[in-house]
Design a protein around this motif. Structure first.
Motif, PDB file in Angstrom:
ATOM      1  N   GLY A   1       0.827  -1.199   0.000  1.00  0.00           N
ATOM      2  CA  GLY A   1       0.000   0.000   0.000  1.00  0.00           C
ATOM      3  C   GLY A   1       0.863   1.251   0.000  1.00  0.00           C
ATOM      4  N   PRO A   2       0.248   2.402  -0.306  1.00  0.00           N
ATOM      5  CA  PRO A   2       1.004   3.662  -0.324  1.00  0.00           C
ATOM      6  C   PRO A   2       1.710   3.908   1.008  1.00  0.00           C
ATOM      7  N   GLY A   3       2.977   4.253   0.924  1.00  0.00           N
ATOM      8  CA  GLY A   3       3.767   4.577   2.099  1.00  0.00           C
ATOM      9  C   GLY A   3       4.304   3.377   2.860  1.00  0.00           C
ATOM     10  N   GLU A   4       3.921   2.157   2.447  1.00  0.00           N
ATOM     11  CA  GLU A   4       4.415   0.956   3.125  1.00  0.00           C
ATOM     12  C   GLU A   4       5.728   0.503   2.494  1.00  0.00           C
ATOM     13  N   PRO A   5       6.598  -0.158   3.279  1.00  0.00           N
ATOM     14  CA  PRO A   5       7.856  -0.660   2.707  1.00  0.00           C
ATOM     15  C   PRO A   5       7.588  -1.768   1.679  1.00  0.00           C
ATOM     16  N   ASP A   6       8.539  -1.960   0.782  1.00  0.00           N
ATOM     17  CA  ASP A   6       8.407  -2.942  -0.298  1.00  0.00           C
ATOM     18  C   ASP A   6       9.627  -3.859  -0.322  1.00  0.00           C
ATOM     19  N   PRO A   7       9.797  -4.728   0.701  1.00  0.00           N
ATOM     20  CA  PRO A   7      10.983  -5.581   0.712  1.00  0.00           C
ATOM     21  C   PRO A   7      11.059  -6.522  -0.493  1.00  0.00           C
ATOM     22  N   ALA A   8       9.930  -7.062  -0.951  1.00  0.00           N
ATOM     23  CA  ALA A   8       9.954  -7.947  -2.128  1.00  0.00           C
ATOM     24  C   ALA A   8      10.416  -7.185  -3.364  1.00  0.00           C
ATOM     25  N   GLY A   9      10.040  -5.923  -3.461  1.00  0.00           N
ATOM     26  CA  GLY A   9      10.411  -5.094  -4.600  1.00  0.00           C
ATOM     27  C   GLY A   9      11.868  -4.681  -4.602  1.00  0.00           C
ATOM     28  N   GLN A  10      12.606  -5.081  -3.599  1.00  0.00           N
ATOM     29  CA  GLN A  10      14.046  -4.811  -3.531  1.00  0.00           C
ATOM     30  C   GLN A  10      14.850  -6.070  -3.814  1.00  0.00           C
ATOM     31  N   ASP A  11      14.176  -7.160  -4.202  1.00  0.00           N
ATOM     32  CA  ASP A  11      14.867  -8.438  -4.309  1.00  0.00           C
ATOM     33  C   ASP A  11      14.419  -9.230  -5.531  1.00  0.00           C
ATOM     34  N   TRP A  12      13.224  -9.832  -5.471  1.00  0.00           N
ATOM     35  CA  TRP A  12      12.805 -10.833  -6.453  1.00  0.00           C
ATOM     36  C   TRP A  12      11.294 -10.798  -6.566  1.00  0.00           C
ATOM     37  N   LEU A  13      10.767 -10.666  -7.772  1.00  0.00           N
ATOM     38  CA  LEU A  13       9.324 -10.657  -8.007  1.00  0.00           C
ATOM     39  C   LEU A  13       8.998 -11.633  -9.129  1.00  0.00           C
ATOM     40  N   VAL A  14       7.779 -12.200  -9.084  1.00  0.00           N
ATOM     41  CA  VAL A  14       7.370 -13.192 -10.076  1.00  0.00           C
ATOM     42  C   VAL A  14       5.989 -12.833 -10.615  1.00  0.00           C
ATOM     43  N   LEU A  15       5.833 -12.970 -11.942  1.00  0.00           N
ATOM     44  CA  LEU A  15       4.534 -12.791 -12.587  1.00  0.00           C
ATOM     45  C   LEU A  15       4.030 -14.126 -13.112  1.00  0.00           C
ATOM     46  N   ARG A  16       2.712 -14.304 -13.005  1.00  0.00           N
ATOM     47  CA  ARG A  16       2.031 -15.499 -13.510  1.00  0.00           C
ATOM     48  C   ARG A  16       1.056 -15.093 -14.605  1.00  0.00           C
ATOM     49  N   ASP A  17       0.833 -16.004 -15.542  1.00  0.00           N
ATOM     50  CA  ASP A  17      -0.131 -15.736 -16.605  1.00  0.00           C
ATOM     51  C   ASP A  17      -1.550 -15.990 -16.102  1.00  0.00           C
ATOM     52  N   ALA A  18      -2.545 -15.845 -16.977  1.00  0.00           N
ATOM     53  CA  ALA A  18      -3.952 -15.984 -16.579  1.00  0.00           C
ATOM     54  C   ALA A  18      -4.264 -17.379 -16.042  1.00  0.00           C
ATOM     55  N   ALA A  19      -3.529 -18.394 -16.502  1.00  0.00           N
ATOM     56  CA  ALA A  19      -3.752 -19.755 -16.023  1.00  0.00           C
ATOM     57  C   ALA A  19      -3.022 -20.037 -14.708  1.00  0.00           C
ATOM     58  N   GLY A  20      -2.225 -19.073 -14.233  1.00  0.00           N
ATOM     59  CA  GLY A  20      -1.504 -19.234 -12.982  1.00  0.00           C
ATOM     60  C   GLY A  20      -0.098 -19.781 -13.128  1.00  0.00           C
ATOM     61  N   ALA A  21       0.342 -19.993 -14.371  1.00  0.00           N
ATOM     62  CA  ALA A  21       1.696 -20.510 -14.592  1.00  0.00           C
ATOM     63  C   ALA A  21       2.714 -19.387 -14.434  1.00  0.00           C
ATOM     64  N   VAL A  22       3.820 -19.701 -13.767  1.00  0.00           N
ATOM     65  CA  VAL A  22       4.912 -18.747 -13.610  1.00  0.00           C
ATOM     66  C   VAL A  22       5.533 -18.518 -14.977  1.00  0.00           C
ATOM     67  N   ARG A  23       5.742 -17.254 -15.347  1.00  0.00           N
ATOM     68  CA  ARG A  23       6.280 -16.939 -16.666  1.00  0.00           C
ATOM     69  C   ARG A  23       7.552 -16.096 -16.623  1.00  0.00           C
ATOM     70  N   ILE A  24       7.542 -15.011 -15.839  1.00  0.00           N
ATOM     71  CA  ILE A  24       8.687 -14.106 -15.787  1.00  0.00           C
ATOM     72  C   ILE A  24       8.976 -13.761 -14.335  1.00  0.00           C
ATOM     73  N   ALA A  25      10.265 -13.747 -13.989  1.00  0.00           N
ATOM     74  CA  ALA A  25      10.694 -13.286 -12.674  1.00  0.00           C
ATOM     75  C   ALA A  25      11.643 -12.110 -12.879  1.00  0.00           C
ATOM     76  N   PHE A  26      11.792 -11.319 -11.848  1.00  0.00           N
ATOM     77  CA  PHE A  26      12.622 -10.113 -11.900  1.00  0.00           C
ATOM     78  C   PHE A  26      13.549 -10.123 -10.706  1.00  0.00           C
ATOM     79  N   GLN A  27      14.838  -9.935 -10.970  1.00  0.00           N
ATOM     80  CA  GLN A  27      15.855 -10.002  -9.930  1.00  0.00           C
ATOM     81  C   GLN A  27      16.572  -8.665  -9.820  1.00  0.00           C
ATOM     82  N   GLN A  28      16.652  -8.135  -8.608  1.00  0.00           N
ATOM     83  CA  GLN A  28      17.317  -6.864  -8.350  1.00  0.00           C
ATOM     84  C   GLN A  28      18.830  -7.022  -8.504  1.00  0.00           C
ATOM     85  N   VAL A  29      19.444  -6.104  -9.230  1.00  0.00           N
ATOM     86  CA  VAL A  29      20.903  -6.046  -9.362  1.00  0.00           C
ATOM     87  C   VAL A  29      21.346  -4.608  -9.121  1.00  0.00           C
TER      88      VAL A  29
END
Length: 163
Positions: free
Chosen positions: A60-88
């Motif tokens: 939420g607004p103003g809340e910390p984002d620890p996941a957004g500083q490390d590793w995030l994953v997106l899933r498609d409409a069927a729920g399958a993992v498709r793309i991940a994002f890694q902080q560098v």
């Protein structure tokens, strides 16, 4: 490569590796590095209409984002993992088609109509992509190549999925 244990990993392995053990590895996901993975994940979430893996949603607004500083994953409409994002800490920007830093890897996306190609073009630009090559008028293989907000190239083709 991130080697830390992820919540739900055992369930993921059981669900996704059906048919494994035939001597071939299975593709788990594509991982894109970025210096701002929340921004990069949001770009692709909105471009593709996908969803975050549970627990990776933006805070939420103003809340910390620890996941957004490390590793995030997106899933498609069927729920399958498709793309991940890694902080560098840093990432040299691709200079393709000219320059010293080649693409190394890119994503190929497609749409099936000219109207969808135009809408995808506007959506990509509106989300912060930069067009780096336009071949949308090519009668053989219409496409446009963009750089996402982190500089990774991706293509949007017009036509059916590859056979």
């Amino acid at each position: 490569m991130d080697t830390r244990h992820r919540p739900g990993y055992e369930a993921f392995v059981a669900a996704e590796n059906t048919g494994a053990g035939r001597g071939y590895p299975l593709l788990r996901q594509v991982v894109l590095d970025g210096t701002d993975v929340r921004r990069l994940a949001e770009f692709y979430r909105q471009l593709l209409g996908w969803q975050y893996r549970p627990g990776d949603e933006p805070p939420g607004p103003g809340e910390p984002d620890p996941a957004g500083q490390d590793w995030l994953v997106l899933r498609d409409a069927a729920g399958a993992v498709r793309i991940a994002f890694q902080q560098v800490p840093e990432l040299p920007e691709v200079t393709w088609p000219d320059g010293a830093v080649p693409q190394q890897m890119h994503l190929d996306l497609y749409v099936t109509t000219t109207d969808e190609l135009g809408a995808a073009h506007q959506r990509a630009l509106g989300l912060g992509a930069r067009m780096i090559y336009d071949r949308s008028g090519d009668p053989e293989e219409p496409l446009r190549v963009y750089a996402d907000p982190a500089g990774h190239p991706f293509c949007i083709f017009l036509g059916p999925p590859p056979a």
